[in-house]
Write a protein that holds these residues in place. Sequence first.
Motif, PDB file in Angstrom:
ATOM      1  N   TYR A  24       3.663  -8.573  -6.530  1.00 38.59           N
ATOM      2  CA  TYR A  24       3.769  -9.163  -5.449  1.00 38.59           C
ATOM      3  C   TYR A  24       2.773  -8.148  -5.126  1.00 38.59           C
ATOM      4  CZ  TYR A  24       4.341  -8.372  -0.394  1.00 38.59           C
ATOM      5  OH  TYR A  24       4.507  -9.637   1.098  1.00 38.59           O
ATOM      6  N   LEU A  25       2.717  -6.303  -5.514  1.00 41.74           N
ATOM      7  CA  LEU A  25       1.159  -6.363  -4.751  1.00 41.74           C
ATOM      8  C   LEU A  25      -0.125  -6.854  -5.195  1.00 41.74           C
ATOM      9  CD1 LEU A  25      -0.072  -3.494  -3.812  1.00 41.74           C
ATOM     10  CD2 LEU A  25       0.137  -2.373  -6.689  1.00 41.74           C
ATOM     11  N   LEU A  26      -0.031  -7.450  -6.610  1.00 38.22           N
ATOM     12  CA  LEU A  26      -1.250  -8.410  -6.875  1.00 38.22           C
ATOM     13  C   LEU A  26      -1.441  -9.320  -6.394  1.00 38.22           C
ATOM     14  CD1 LEU A  26      -3.412  -8.487  -8.493  1.00 38.22           C
ATOM     15  CD2 LEU A  26      -2.961  -9.587 -11.328  1.00 38.22           C
ATOM     16  N   TYR A  27       0.002 -10.359  -5.484  1.00 36.73           N
ATOM     17  CA  TYR A  27       0.025 -11.718  -5.067  1.00 36.73           C
ATOM     18  C   TYR A  27      -0.489 -10.798  -4.157  1.00 36.73           C
ATOM     19  CZ  TYR A  27       2.379 -15.193  -2.203  1.00 36.73           C
ATOM     20  OH  TYR A  27       2.277 -16.250  -1.199  1.00 36.73           O
ATOM     21  N   SER A  28      -0.422 -10.368  -3.425  1.00 38.00           N
ATOM     22  CA  SER A  28      -0.977 -10.099  -1.826  1.00 38.00           C
ATOM     23  C   SER A  28      -2.697  -9.907  -2.260  1.00 38.00           C
ATOM     24  CB  SER A  28       0.204  -8.359  -1.272  1.00 38.00           C
ATOM     25  OG  SER A  28       1.358  -9.445  -1.230  1.00 38.00           O
ATOM     26  N   ILE A  34      -9.422  -8.925   2.782  1.00 39.66           N
ATOM     27  CA  ILE A  34      -9.978  -7.333   3.832  1.00 39.66           C
ATOM     28  C   ILE A  34      -9.928  -5.917   2.568  1.00 39.66           C
ATOM     29  CG2 ILE A  34      -9.632  -5.554   5.447  1.00 39.66           C
ATOM     30  CD1 ILE A  34      -9.239  -7.999   7.625  1.00 39.66           C
ATOM     31  N   ALA A  35      -8.822  -6.656   1.923  1.00 38.11           N
ATOM     32  CA  ALA A  35      -8.307  -6.045   1.149  1.00 38.11           C
ATOM     33  C   ALA A  35      -9.331  -5.679  -0.220  1.00 38.11           C
ATOM     34  CB  ALA A  35      -7.055  -5.751   0.848  1.00 38.11           C
ATOM     35  N   GLN A  36      -9.620  -6.908  -1.098  1.00 40.66           N
ATOM     36  CA  GLN A  36     -10.962  -6.992  -1.646  1.00 40.66           C
ATOM     37  C   GLN A  36     -11.421  -6.599  -1.420  1.00 40.66           C
ATOM     38  OE1 GLN A  36     -10.800 -11.117  -2.605  1.00 40.66           O
ATOM     39  NE2 GLN A  36      -8.221 -11.393  -2.557  1.00 40.66           N
ATOM     40  N   VAL A  37     -12.221  -6.807  -0.185  1.00 40.19           N
ATOM     41  CA  VAL A  37     -13.644  -6.738   0.341  1.00 40.19           C
ATOM     42  C   VAL A  37     -13.529  -4.984   0.430  1.00 40.19           C
ATOM     43  CG1 VAL A  37     -15.157  -6.184   2.278  1.00 40.19           C
ATOM     44  CG2 VAL A  37     -14.252  -8.394   1.407  1.00 40.19           C
ATOM     45  N   ASN A 312       5.718  -2.057   2.156  1.00 41.92           N
ATOM     46  CA  ASN A 312       7.563  -1.708   3.176  1.00 41.92           C
ATOM     47  C   ASN A 312       7.063  -3.719   3.098  1.00 41.92           C
ATOM     48  OD1 ASN A 312       9.024  -2.260   5.355  1.00 41.92           O
ATOM     49  ND2 ASN A 312       9.023  -0.201   6.092  1.00 41.92           N
ATOM     50  N   PRO A 313       7.802  -4.484   2.568  1.00 40.26           N
ATOM     51  CA  PRO A 313       7.373  -6.036   3.285  1.00 40.26           C
ATOM     52  C   PRO A 313       8.346  -6.564   4.532  1.00 40.26           C
ATOM     53  CG  PRO A 313       8.922  -5.364   1.004  1.00 40.26           C
ATOM     54  CD  PRO A 313       8.671  -4.653   1.621  1.00 40.26           C
ATOM     55  N   ARG A 314       9.221  -5.468   5.151  1.00 43.30           N
ATOM     56  CA  ARG A 314       9.119  -5.900   6.320  1.00 43.30           C
ATOM     57  C   ARG A 314       7.770  -5.458   7.247  1.00 43.30           C
ATOM     58  NH1 ARG A 314      14.648  -1.769   6.973  1.00 43.30           N
ATOM     59  NH2 ARG A 314      12.766  -0.339   5.999  1.00 43.30           N
ATOM     60  N   LEU A 315       7.589  -5.154   7.019  1.00 43.35           N
ATOM     61  CA  LEU A 315       5.634  -4.437   8.332  1.00 43.35           C
ATOM     62  C   LEU A 315       4.363  -5.923   7.442  1.00 43.35           C
ATOM     63  CD1 LEU A 315       6.093  -0.906   8.026  1.00 43.35           C
ATOM     64  CD2 LEU A 315       6.824  -2.727   9.879  1.00 43.35           C
ATOM     65  N   TYR A 316       5.099  -6.385   6.595  1.00 38.45           N
ATOM     66  CA  TYR A 316       3.767  -7.862   6.212  1.00 38.45           C
ATOM     67  C   TYR A 316       3.816  -8.680   6.351  1.00 38.45           C
ATOM     68  CZ  TYR A 316       0.391  -9.729   2.805  1.00 38.45           C
ATOM     69  OH  TYR A 316      -0.458 -10.307   1.728  1.00 38.45           O
ATOM     70  N   LYS A 317       2.519  -8.971   7.045  1.00 33.36           N
ATOM     71  CA  LYS A 317       2.637 -10.566   8.033  1.00 33.36           C
ATOM     72  C   LYS A 317       1.288 -10.996   6.916  1.00 33.36           C
ATOM     73  CE  LYS A 317       4.353  -8.277  11.886  1.00 33.36           C
ATOM     74  NZ  LYS A 317       4.674  -7.121  11.880  1.00 33.36           N
ATOM     75  N   GLY A 318       1.442 -10.947   5.750  1.00 30.47           N
ATOM     76  CA  GLY A 318       0.475 -11.653   5.037  1.00 30.47           C
ATOM     77  C   GLY A 318       0.542 -12.729   5.544  1.00 30.47           C
TER      78      GLY A 318
END
Length: 318
Positions: A24-28, A34-37, A312-318
């Motif tokens: 899931y880390l790589l998928y996200s 923004i994370a990639q940049v 914390n997937p509960r906070l993730y809104k990607g």
Amino acid sequence: MTIAPTSSSTTSPSSRWARFRSSYLLYSFKRDWIAQVCFAVFVLLVAAAILAPWLASMNPYDLAQIRILDSELPPFWIDGSDPQYLLGTDAQGRDLLSTILYGARVSLIIGFGAVMLQALLGVTFGLLAGYLGGRVDAFLMRMADIQLSFSTLMVAIIVGAVIKATFGGAVYSEYAVFILVLIIGLAEWPQYARTVRASVLAERSKEYVDAARVMGFRAKRIMFRHILPNTLSPIFVISTVQIANAIISEAALSFLGLGMPETQPSLGSLIKSGFDYLQSGSWWITLIPGAVLIVLVLVINLLGDWLRDVMNPRLYKG
């Protein structure tokens, strides 16, 4: 009841790589531009700092290479510049680009070194407090509360001033990197200790811990081999934020004269060295290193925010 192995030493490298590719880390990460940049900019800055001896046109530590007659030359886009100094020179005649490369390396060493010390102390104290409880927990957490009652910068200023007054400015300058790692590391360990303690309190009542006790495992093994791996997620998140905080703390201490000396430039000491020349028009001596420092801290903080959401997937809104 059996305990699932917590070590991946029996897993082959190919299977670990396959698990990472499907994680899931790589998928996200692939979905968040923004994370990639930020990651690309961070890697670029770290690589430039590591390769400073090969990328820089001069060694700012070598006094023989400093040309005082070339001091305060502007960057290449301003009239009066010298083509060999792309970002101009500072008040001592050092190539500003070379000095920034070496200074970024010093700032990163202090940032990572201080966080490693914070994590070592904080994780150890947090594990002991959360698992043993009782008087050990009360003593360690009161120590953390006392430390948190003072600001990090205040602790660093007091300790730095005492060291400088006790051993002298020459010794302080010679061992400045080690001293700053020690000062910033000792000032911030409660952040780790309180977080790890909270995680341990949630983990120690679970079945796998009870099973480990029944099997006769020692407390040390239970804490470090079984509980600690299940508390790594918040530790990783804290570490990203703390690296940025440590770099900012070093810059603040350098600006106050308790950081790196001008002969061993860091991003903070570069900003300080050029502050007196702002009104004379040599703004680049301070503003360009300041911009590099802002970019470095910004990308680390944004990566920390992304990592917090993913952990914390509960906070993730990607």
